[in-house]
Enzyme design. Structure first.
Site, PDB file in Angstrom:
ATOM      1  N   LYS A  53      -3.569  -1.458  -7.433  1.00  0.00           N
ATOM      2  CA  LYS A  53      -4.803  -1.073  -6.736  1.00  0.00           C
ATOM      3  C   LYS A  53      -5.929  -0.831  -7.731  1.00  0.00           C
ATOM      4  CE  LYS A  53      -2.128   0.815  -2.927  1.00  0.00           C
ATOM      5  NZ  LYS A  53      -1.479   1.984  -2.324  1.00  0.00           N
ATOM      6  N   GLN A  97      -0.934   8.364  -2.812  1.00  0.00           N
ATOM      7  CA  GLN A  97       0.145   7.383  -2.711  1.00  0.00           C
ATOM      8  C   GLN A  97       1.383   8.031  -2.079  1.00  0.00           C
ATOM      9  OE1 GLN A  97      -0.059   4.022  -3.589  1.00  0.00           O
ATOM     10  NE2 GLN A  97       1.978   3.852  -2.697  1.00  0.00           N
ATOM     11  N   ASP A 120      -7.267   5.127   3.254  1.00  0.00           N
ATOM     12  CA  ASP A 120      -5.999   4.595   3.773  1.00  0.00           C
ATOM     13  C   ASP A 120      -6.009   4.542   5.301  1.00  0.00           C
ATOM     14  OD1 ASP A 120      -4.071   3.551   2.139  1.00  0.00           O
ATOM     15  OD2 ASP A 120      -3.248   5.498   1.542  1.00  0.00           O
TER      16      ASP A 120
END
Ligand code: NDP
Length: 283
Positions: A53, A97, A120
């Site tokens: 990412k 994460q 997200d």
């Protein structure tokens, strides 16, 4: 017949070109889009996702900050960090994460993220907005699936869409997006009776289970579009949930694994970061 290969990597590269231009415009206007990535513990797969990412962020000119915390980090320490990032005007997107270590309540952490920085798309506010007709911050993997379906040239109106898997990060949100695009949606899961029979209805089949080669030609209607979200390690190879070679004989279009949905997910994350930066810079 031989299906069209929906090359997620190539499509992602094309979208990223456009995003890089948008980033340059924002920077020219004095805004440096910035993503903060929080990783707790030393799970090698999570580290590799985070590296991936950050690499793409850098390529697009998006600033990134990594917060790598030890596996014994407490819930309070993590919530304090999220609060600091929420309050920091230079940070536009916050990504925590997953999975988090056992001592931390994942849901509580995700709910602590400012929904405007929730790149997200997992915050209940954004998931709720999705249900109510749309959110500027859609969850990345489902958004990537929808983009691939669009690129396959499918008009979903009135089509039969079958989703296999009902997770909160993929199956459920992608079902809502397919519904919003006017498909007739069926959601399957581990208790579904006769999975193959239900899947054979699908004009568009989206599979997000996590079982190597669960979906065989027996599950697929001739001419269907098949989106394989699954990522499974078999020996030293990554395979999807769909038996690619066999199903490609029957489908009209199919995503490979790797280089299918994965690169689209990261690209949608960057798109959300830009959206967040734009929203924050508006007067
Ligand atoms: P989850 O484990 O959270 O959910 C799996 C779903 O599959 C559950 O709803 C489960 O049903 C269902 N399921 C399990 N076994 C069967 C079966 N035999 N038949 C039908 N349904 C079944 O997984 P995720 O949604 O998080 O991820 C799915 C896959 O996608 C994984 O391989 C993951 O690695 C991959 N993934 C890939 C991403 C990418 O960017 N490419 C991003 C996110 C995930 P039930 O609810 O009844 O238990």
């Amino acid at each position: 017949m031989g299906a069209m290969r929906l090359d997620g990597r190539a499509i992602a590269a094309e979208i990223q070109e456009g995003l890089a231009k948008d980033v340059a415009d924002l920077r020219a206007g004095g805004v440096q889009p910035t993503l903060a990535v929080v990783l707790v513990g030393d799970d090698p797969a999570s580290h590799s996702y985070v590296r991936g990412k950050m690499k793409v962020a850098e390529k697009l000119g998006i600033g990134s900050r990594d917060h790598l915390l030890p596996g014994f980090t407490s819930q309070k320490e993590l919530l304090d960090l999220v609060a600091r990032l929420n309050a920091d005007p230079a940070v536009h997107g916050i990504l925590v994460q997953l999975p988090l270590p056992g001592q931390i309540d994942e849901r509580m952490v995700l709910e602590a993220i400012d929904p405007r920085k929730d790149v997200d798309g997992f915050h209940p506010f954004n998931l709720g907005s999705l249900l109510q007709g749309g959110t500027p911050m859609p969850p990345c993997t489902p958004a990537g699936c929808m983009e691939l379906i669009r690129r396959a040239g499918v008009d979903l109106t009135g089509k039969e869409a079958v989703v296999v898997g009902r997770s909160e990060i993929v199956g459920k949100p992608v079902s809502i997006m397919l519904l919003a695009a006017h498909a007739t949606v069926t959601i399957c899961h581990s208790r579904t009776r006769d999975l193959a029979e239900v899947c054979r209805r699908a004009d568009v089949l989206v599979v997000a289970v996590g079982r190597p080669r669960l979906i065989t030609p027996d599950h697929v209607r001739e001419g269907a579009v098949v989106i394989d979200v699954g990522v499974n390690r078999v020996g030293d190879k990554l395979v999807g949930d769909v038996d690619y070679a066999a199903v490609a004989e029957k489908a009209a279009a199919i995503t490979p694994v790797p280089r299918g949905v994965g690169p689209m997910t990261i690209t949608m994350l960057m798109k959300n970061t830009l959206t967040a930066a734009r929203m924050a810079s508006r007067p």
